[in-house]
Design a protein around this motif. Structure first.
Motif, PDB file in Angstrom:
ATOM      1  N   SER A 177      46.121  43.409 -23.806  1.00 28.51           N
ATOM      2  CA  SER A 177      45.548  43.203 -22.474  1.00 28.51           C
ATOM      3  C   SER A 177      44.135  43.742 -22.357  1.00 28.51           C
ATOM      4  CB  SER A 177      46.442  43.868 -21.415  1.00 28.51           C
ATOM      5  OG  SER A 177      46.361  45.275 -21.536  1.00 28.51           O
ATOM      6  N   GLU A 178      43.740  44.662 -23.217  1.00 24.33           N
ATOM      7  CA  GLU A 178      42.482  45.329 -22.934  1.00 24.33           C
ATOM      8  C   GLU A 178      41.260  44.421 -23.068  1.00 24.33           C
ATOM      9  OE1 GLU A 178      42.772  48.215 -26.345  1.00 24.33           O
ATOM     10  OE2 GLU A 178      40.619  47.918 -26.312  1.00 24.33           O
ATOM     11  N   HIS A 179      41.382  43.311 -23.761  1.00 26.18           N
ATOM     12  CA  HIS A 179      40.228  42.416 -23.870  1.00 26.18           C
ATOM     13  C   HIS A 179      40.049  41.531 -22.648  1.00 26.18           C
ATOM     14  CE1 HIS A 179      40.711  43.720 -27.888  1.00 26.18           C
ATOM     15  NE2 HIS A 179      41.681  42.892 -28.199  1.00 26.18           N
ATOM     16  N   TRP A 180      41.046  41.479 -21.796  1.00 25.30           N
ATOM     17  CA  TRP A 180      41.112  40.416 -20.793  1.00 25.30           C
ATOM     18  C   TRP A 180      40.852  40.924 -19.391  1.00 25.30           C
ATOM     19  CZ3 TRP A 180      42.401  35.369 -22.365  1.00 25.30           C
ATOM     20  CH2 TRP A 180      42.796  35.248 -23.704  1.00 25.30           C
ATOM     21  N   LEU A 181      40.244  40.065 -18.585  1.00 25.95           N
ATOM     22  CA  LEU A 181      40.250  40.279 -17.150  1.00 25.95           C
ATOM     23  C   LEU A 181      41.688  40.296 -16.673  1.00 25.95           C
ATOM     24  CD1 LEU A 181      37.335  37.915 -16.132  1.00 25.95           C
ATOM     25  CD2 LEU A 181      37.431  40.374 -15.694  1.00 25.95           C
ATOM     26  N   ASP A 182      41.961  41.031 -15.644  1.00 24.26           N
ATOM     27  CA  ASP A 182      43.323  41.120 -15.135  1.00 24.26           C
ATOM     28  C   ASP A 182      43.890  39.737 -14.804  1.00 24.26           C
ATOM     29  OD1 ASP A 182      45.534  42.837 -13.968  1.00 24.26           O
ATOM     30  OD2 ASP A 182      44.983  41.641 -12.226  1.00 24.26           O
ATOM     31  N   ALA A 183      43.113  38.904 -14.122  1.00 27.28           N
ATOM     32  CA  ALA A 183      43.596  37.567 -13.761  1.00 27.28           C
ATOM     33  C   ALA A 183      43.829  36.721 -15.015  1.00 27.28           C
ATOM     34  CB  ALA A 183      42.586  36.877 -12.841  1.00 27.28           C
TER      35      ALA A 183
ATOM     36  N   PHE B 243      37.554  29.944 -19.282  1.00 27.04           N
ATOM     37  CA  PHE B 243      36.626  31.042 -19.044  1.00 27.04           C
ATOM     38  C   PHE B 243      37.260  32.357 -19.466  1.00 27.04           C
ATOM     39  CE2 PHE B 243      35.429  34.569 -16.303  1.00 27.04           C
ATOM     40  CZ  PHE B 243      34.061  34.644 -16.525  1.00 27.04           C
ATOM     41  N   PHE B 244      38.546  32.513 -19.158  1.00 24.23           N
ATOM     42  CA  PHE B 244      39.214  33.768 -19.498  1.00 24.23           C
ATOM     43  C   PHE B 244      39.205  34.005 -21.011  1.00 24.23           C
ATOM     44  CE2 PHE B 244      41.749  33.008 -15.424  1.00 24.23           C
ATOM     45  CZ  PHE B 244      41.042  33.950 -14.702  1.00 24.23           C
TER      46      PHE B 244
ATOM     47  N   ARG C 136      34.145  39.856 -25.100  1.00 22.38           N
ATOM     48  CA  ARG C 136      34.410  41.280 -24.957  1.00 22.38           C
ATOM     49  C   ARG C 136      34.881  41.890 -26.278  1.00 22.38           C
ATOM     50  NH1 ARG C 136      36.473  43.174 -19.364  1.00 22.38           N
ATOM     51  NH2 ARG C 136      35.800  41.067 -18.833  1.00 22.38           N
TER      52      ARG C 136
ATOM     53  N   ALA D 119      28.728  33.306 -17.515  1.00 17.74           N
ATOM     54  CA  ALA D 119      29.334  34.405 -16.756  1.00 17.74           C
ATOM     55  C   ALA D 119      29.134  34.218 -15.264  1.00 17.74           C
ATOM     56  CB  ALA D 119      28.706  35.733 -17.199  1.00 17.74           C
TER      57      ALA D 119
ATOM     58  N   ASN E 277      35.516  30.877  -6.533  1.00 13.32           N
ATOM     59  CA  ASN E 277      36.512  31.036  -7.595  1.00 13.32           C
ATOM     60  C   ASN E 277      36.390  29.995  -8.711  1.00 13.32           C
ATOM     61  OD1 ASN E 277      37.305  32.977  -5.819  1.00 13.32           O
ATOM     62  ND2 ASN E 277      39.432  32.300  -5.646  1.00 13.32           N
TER      63      ASN E 277
ATOM     64  N   PHE F  24      33.630  28.840 -12.142  1.00 17.07           N
ATOM     65  CA  PHE F  24      32.545  29.345 -12.983  1.00 17.07           C
ATOM     66  C   PHE F  24      31.729  28.178 -13.532  1.00 17.07           C
ATOM     67  CE2 PHE F  24      35.115  33.012 -12.557  1.00 17.07           C
ATOM     68  CZ  PHE F  24      34.251  34.097 -12.676  1.00 17.07           C
TER      69      PHE F  24
ATOM     70  N   PRO G 130      38.497  29.383 -13.577  1.00 14.07           N
ATOM     71  CA  PRO G 130      38.421  30.137 -14.831  1.00 14.07           C
ATOM     72  C   PRO G 130      39.587  29.897 -15.786  1.00 14.07           C
ATOM     73  CG  PRO G 130      38.913  31.595 -12.971  1.00 14.07           C
ATOM     74  CD  PRO G 130      38.556  30.262 -12.395  1.00 14.07           C
TER      75      PRO G 130
ATOM     76  N   THR H 122      47.642  49.070 -17.625  1.00  6.56           N
ATOM     77  CA  THR H 122      48.539  48.515 -18.632  1.00  6.56           C
ATOM     78  C   THR H 122      48.370  49.184 -19.979  1.00  6.56           C
ATOM     79  OG1 THR H 122      47.002  46.741 -19.038  1.00  6.56           O
ATOM     80  CG2 THR H 122      48.762  46.312 -17.464  1.00  6.56           C
ATOM     81  N   THR H 123      47.239  49.872 -20.199  1.00  2.00           N
ATOM     82  CA  THR H 123      47.140  50.592 -21.465  1.00  2.00           C
ATOM     83  C   THR H 123      48.091  51.783 -21.504  1.00  2.00           C
ATOM     84  OG1 THR H 123      45.321  51.934 -20.657  1.00  2.00           O
ATOM     85  CG2 THR H 123      44.734  49.991 -21.927  1.00  2.00           C
TER      86      THR H 123
ATOM     87  N   GLY I  77      36.594  47.238 -13.840  1.00  2.00           N
ATOM     88  CA  GLY I  77      36.075  46.085 -14.554  1.00  2.00           C
ATOM     89  C   GLY I  77      37.072  44.945 -14.693  1.00  2.00           C
ATOM     90  N   LYS I  78      38.356  45.276 -14.751  1.00  2.00           N
ATOM     91  CA  LYS I  78      39.376  44.243 -14.948  1.00  2.00           C
ATOM     92  C   LYS I  78      39.417  43.226 -13.832  1.00  2.00           C
ATOM     93  CE  LYS I  78      42.205  45.013 -18.173  1.00  2.00           C
ATOM     94  NZ  LYS I  78      41.982  44.410 -19.507  1.00  2.00           N
ATOM     95  N   PHE I  79      38.877  43.567 -12.685  1.00  2.00           N
ATOM     96  CA  PHE I  79      39.078  42.741 -11.500  1.00  2.00           C
ATOM     97  C   PHE I  79      37.846  41.931 -11.137  1.00  2.00           C
ATOM     98  CE2 PHE I  79      41.934  46.322 -11.453  1.00  2.00           C
ATOM     99  CZ  PHE I  79      43.134  45.657 -11.410  1.00  2.00           C
TER     100      PHE I  79
ATOM    101  N   CYS J 191      36.635  39.103 -11.107  1.00  2.00           N
ATOM    102  CA  CYS J 191      36.913  37.666 -11.157  1.00  2.00           C
ATOM    103  C   CYS J 191      37.608  37.263  -9.859  1.00  2.00           C
ATOM    104  CB  CYS J 191      37.833  37.370 -12.338  1.00  2.00           C
ATOM    105  SG  CYS J 191      38.250  35.637 -12.477  1.00  2.00           S
ATOM    106  N   ASN J 192      37.056  36.270  -9.194  1.00  2.00           N
ATOM    107  CA  ASN J 192      37.693  35.702  -7.998  1.00  2.00           C
ATOM    108  C   ASN J 192      37.912  36.730  -6.883  1.00  2.00           C
ATOM    109  OD1 ASN J 192      37.747  33.568  -9.726  1.00  2.00           O
ATOM    110  ND2 ASN J 192      39.930  33.143  -9.569  1.00  2.00           N
TER     111      ASN J 192
END
Lengths: 429, 429, 429, 429
Positions: free
Chosen positions: C233-239, C284-285, C292, C362, C388, C390, C414, D46-47, D383-385, D387-388
């Motif tokens: 998960s750490e590479h990703w935006l939460d969404a 986009f994600f 990242r 971005a 919402n 990109f 995205p 989540t980490t 940073g995770k958030f 987006c949108n």
């Protein structure tokens, strides 16, 4: 779970029933302590206005629990005053049988009975709803530690489980009770209280059949799991298989597989699975798949009631009820200990028909021939739900003993698992 | 609609059946013209591997319709070659009755029957699926203009409707057919083909009952609508009322209210509602609510079959079938015109039991006592669905006449409306 | 996929545009060949009435493809007649510049431009929608076999892939193009056609930045997958991480992992993954997570446009467009073969900025400072979606070359993956 | 509402933060009073393992509120002991600056700051979550009756509202504050605490713009409603219009239209709408649609911060904060009463930039140029958030005054309404 309600809601809703159907009926100018409770604690009686949506009940942090208890007390007192008044009027009634009070008393009587039965039902739901809420909590809270099996420890549990498994095998030496069928009568008769859905008493034609002497144990059900029962569609109804896949089911609700050991969450907390206890918290789909896998089937409710009505006076027909405050179905070895002194079986009939676990039947929940729901809001109570539900019989460890009758019909959708629901097999000869 | 499939899928799937259960069985080294069709055109036989998901069938623009016809032709020819070979072997068989071919022929025979019946079922579904797809199209395309009522115009339609309404009243002068019940037998007997779910023939105990002589008309159902039937929860099962509210139902599927006039979409296009025609495209929920509102109920399937089997030789028991290519149930005034010359009724039994509309029964779809599904993939055909569905009887205008039997059990979930499903009332005496 | 439409709908909708905005505007008494097409083939212009719901477009089997072609022909002819009439009137216009026709011509001109651009957009969508529909079909149909790479076989593909990978390494020796930033101008200027969302031209302040010389290849993206990129998960935006988990993503859309080999579905069918080709059909994600993971980021659209506008005359800035009819982005070794005779690089700028794959930026899709949407239905075209989504830049192998501009702003949510969308990295110095 | 959490969860989660990032870091052998709280009260890091799902937090009736308070006390005491120890060690540190304690202290300092800020954020969420939970309750419970407006009664409220409306008109005589734009700096600078998302300070190029002197009032927003603002798609972003239709919105959250009168639910209960109060509990979509309808737009966050940083010392820039314990934004007439003795306006800048309501900006929530999230679990915080979501500025009546900074960036999805969020318009000159 959308089907469950918070305890405070149960407490207020059962009081709301008396307020609505007793106080408001008897006192045209009745003023509730809080008029909005009428909306909040209505459940499904759509003829009384739209009820507050069930899945949102959990949001109601107000009224507080203390306010609900006060509401209960106020309504209880008002009902008691009303009863005393009616009683006094009733004494007059003997002299004037056609009086208004006399008629009121008569119509109230059944409402009262319904209200008390209704409260008993909610007492059972409170236990199953608490169990479900606690089961969602990773802390696995204990509801009643005193209900744990005596001397139960993890190690003892495992020993007991192994022993229990042997015990279960022992009592199932002659597993089937035989019945020759014929034209039999089922349904309620007489003057005592019964729900409308137990009426009218009527004749049913039964083929000869067999009914299992005992309910299915955890140990027996575990064999189904270990044989890949949850991984093979052929045992399942199509609708059941969809549930298995969507919900990724792999065992009864509340079974936990951890570090190679099976545990079960109970109202006494999480503990090793006891193989000799009745399996419970299975859905109709699981009961049906298990029966199919064993080459058997579930009994119809007519078969069940016909047998049960014959063994109603036999002590061995009874397991544990809410009155025993043990909150979990009891291992069959305990029932076996009811053996007579000379080692002969205590009964030639089925054991544990009443109590311990509700037994799923193969019967969809329908009105009996000639059934007509009562008119008005009370009429919404049972008839509205005669679709896509299945009948369960016999009561459970969470049922009050005097709430149950041999004609009593419980019903739930085929995927419901949070009641204490188990399996008794049937078969064609 | 997730339940419907495109026509090309029906065409290929019915061919797939013969390829899978005939060619692959007879020819161990059978090679399909396209192995992937095996996956694409499987429907629900999960023992043959996961089927392609039904709701996504509409996405399959390949194989093209032309390719599907070629596939049908290839399989048909291969099956015919196989039949000829077996026929020749069959002649040998008389000399060697225990030969491998003899046994193959025997087991094939029922597969063949099933395959042909299966294709007839899909012919019916093709009509109902086309009707549904066209109904979603604001252009309201016409499937078969030749099936319109003779001389039908909008103005004539309104006149006919008014007249029809009177006609409907006329034939319902003595609306009930009486039956005294008793122990009766239902289910299939004999050597002719029947589906497994029609077996075994067995006894049922019936109370005395009444069955309506005619099915409910559009005019009669309109009275339910105009009396606020869709706005009042008390007529409905709880599950049915939820559907009414969620889907905002206000009338049968395909009824259109426009500029104060009721129209109905048919396979001959959109046209004024004919009040004398049988109401169709109603769900079990609608049928049940209508019956409740009339103070009646739906018949059980045993009641229906018991009556129908007595009137099976009466011409007035039959309405329109797919063979008539009219694609819509016919107005009851047409049935009334079957009156004898002297004005006496043509029949003392119920009219139109077979054809026109499938008649919802009050019976959940269950296995008969002693029912066991056949093993293997064919066994998935019926038994898997014995849960949360209701039985319909009698066939419809989209059913092939020789597909139907008096013991035939159709079944759909209680909210299904896209079949030609209607209502025949029953009542207790 | 709810976002995709059937081809017949695209064909009819682009014609509907000319009918609605040209014919209806010029001819107050215009009568459509079919008035209901106005409803069916409207897309989102809610000021023109509720459009037919997009997810149900797939249900429209009528009008047939032939009817749609006839509709196109009728409207095209009517538009051409109208153009000729206007042209003749236009000759008069020189003598009377304020005439009604003169004004009509002027306002029509931009509508015409929009209609033609709109049709080009739908040409691109037809390719991506066909690709998606075919990809859902287990037969993996081939849209255009002639577009396959020359001499491509599975074995050759693997060799090519390995070689390509080396090639990709070769051209990325000096991976970054450096830009010193500053106050730069972006957005459309001049009289030529541009969408409203490219206006107004305005100044932007850029920090110094780096832009990758080439887009990311399949080989490079495969390293992300093999490093567990989709499992962490750490590479990703939460969404984005929610999408990965809900849709169980493990690679770009159309990548297939079978028997230990990576394949890719293309409009020429399923074939081995070519490691030297640009990665495409990523969201986009995915683009953001990849960047990242590499310790980089995506470029802003201002950075992209500022660089691209400087290299607009450089041949090496261009990859493949729809005009080339190859329907898949080309391997970078082909671009590398553009090297000058002496082995020196063909360009000191970034390669392949235009064509091959849309490059995610971005930048959320927003109006430029001072942006105001045009009034009326045309105004709904772009401004309504500035939330919402990109921005993507540069066009793809499915874009018409003369449709693109350096200021062109494409935009998608995205999580969209069915366009030919790829990745060009950026970084801070 | 899935976004909200019960109060006991907030209480435990903020304590969990200190336990996890302070105690566990400093004491390698730290033992929690209850290890499972680590799972229960984690939010999104989540980490640190999968958090307990947010929508199910409402199910946790255990631990009880009393147990949570005990947990808070235990952790608070442990943290305080640790602080004392570090302080003593810190005195040594001057003699040995490179000691392990010295480094620990340094890294702890920012964690501490974050923990305290984090708790302040949850204090704000507790208020908005309680407000939402109470608003779902038809009893409309009162959270803090003492926060009602002084002397407020229904009749007085109506008079006040009318007067307030006039007052609002009075202060908006010269509604716009003008700014000439240019290259300006935004973002946090200096040593004081700030969240990572406020960094780095950087230059932005602004066009000249106007910013409204006051936020939009209920009276002004009511004009939008009465002009049909919620019934007309043209004012709305496409995504916003979908929300309006799906959720059937017709006004701000907590507005109630009853018997022809507008009421508003507040933390002091349900009361007549005060037209002079700032509109609050509107979404970005509503703020954007309102601005569009007025022919204006929302400010960018750079515009907002640039203006706000110039008026940071002006008393009239400040409205009400949580410290004032009034729990509702104050009517602008109160601000107007800040007028100087001679009737001249108290400020030539915008009023009420800080406090009262969070002000939606037009800016999607993104990282500033050069932004890099910190590594580890703390890095997931902001940073995770990106987006949108959209940025809000300025703090609200539920924000602690010392929690806010002029560079502070709050952010929520564009449909969020349960925060105290309002509108300040901007425009191009």
């Amino acid at each position: 779970m959308p089907e469950a309600s918070p305890i405070r809601w149960h407490l207020a809703h059962t009081t709301w029933f008396f307020e609505t159907f007793v106080l408001r009926e008897l006192q045209p100018d009745y003023r509730s302590p809080n008029e909005q409770f009428h909306y909040l604690f209505n459940s499904y009686y759509t003829t009384l206005g739209d009820p507050f949506p069930r899945p949102r009940r959990g949001l109601l942090s107000r009224p507080t629990v203390a306010e609900v208890w006060r509401y209960r007390q106020q309504v209880d007192e008002a009902v008691e005053r009303e009863l005393q008044r009616l009683q006094q009027d009733g004494e007059l009634q003997h002299r004037s049988p056609a009086s208004r009070e006399s008629r009121a008393w008569e119509s109230l009587s059944s409402v009262f009975q319904t209200g008390l039965q209704h409260e008993q039902q909610h007492q059972e739901l409170m236990l199953t709803d608490i169990k479900h809420a606690f089961s969602c909590n990773p802390l696995y809270p204990t509801f009643d530690p005193s209900s744990a099996r005596p001397g139960q420890t993890a190690a003892a549990g495992n020993r007991a489980a192994a022993a229990g498994n042997r015990g279960a095998a022992a009592v199932s030496d002659e597993p089937w009770y035989e019945d020759s069928g014929g034209i039999v009568s089922i349904g309620h008769a007489g003057e005592a209280f019964a729900y409308d859905n137990e009426l009218p008493r009527h004749s049913v034609l039964l083929q000869p059949f067999r009914l299992a002497r005992t309910v299915v144990t955890n140990g027996q059900f575990l064999e189904f799991i270990e044989a890949g029962g949850y991984a093979c569609s052929e045992h399942w109804l199509d609708a059941g298989w969809q549930v298995v896949q969507q919900q990724k089911l792999s065992g009864p609700l509340y079974w936990v597989h951890r570090d190679g050991q099976w545990l079960e969450f109970t109202l006494a907390g999480l503990r090793p699975l006891d193989l000799a206890e009745p399996v419970c918290h299975v859905s109709f789909f699981e009961a049906d798949a298990y029966a199919r896998w064993r080459g058997c089937r579930l009994p119809s409710e007519a078969e069940w009631e016909h047998v049960a009505s014959q063994w109603i006076d036999e002590p061995a027909s009874y397991g544990t009820f809410a009155d025993d405050r043990r909150w979990h179905p009891q291992a069959l070895r305990d029932v076996a200990s009811l053996q007579a002194g000379d080692g002969s079986p205590v009964t030639t009939g089925p054991r544990g028909l009443f109590g311990d676990v509700w037994e799923w039947t193969a019967s969809p929940y329908l009105g009996y021939p000639g059934y007509r729901p009562p008119s008005g809001a009370i009429g919404e109570y049972n008839g509205k739900f005669m679709c896509n539900q299945f009948v369960l019989r016999g009561g459970s460890v969470a049922t009050s003993r005097d709430h149950l009758r041999v004609t009593y019909r419980n019903f739930f959708p085929p995927d419901a698992r949070w009641q204490f629901s188990g399996i008794r097999l049937a078969a064609d000869p």
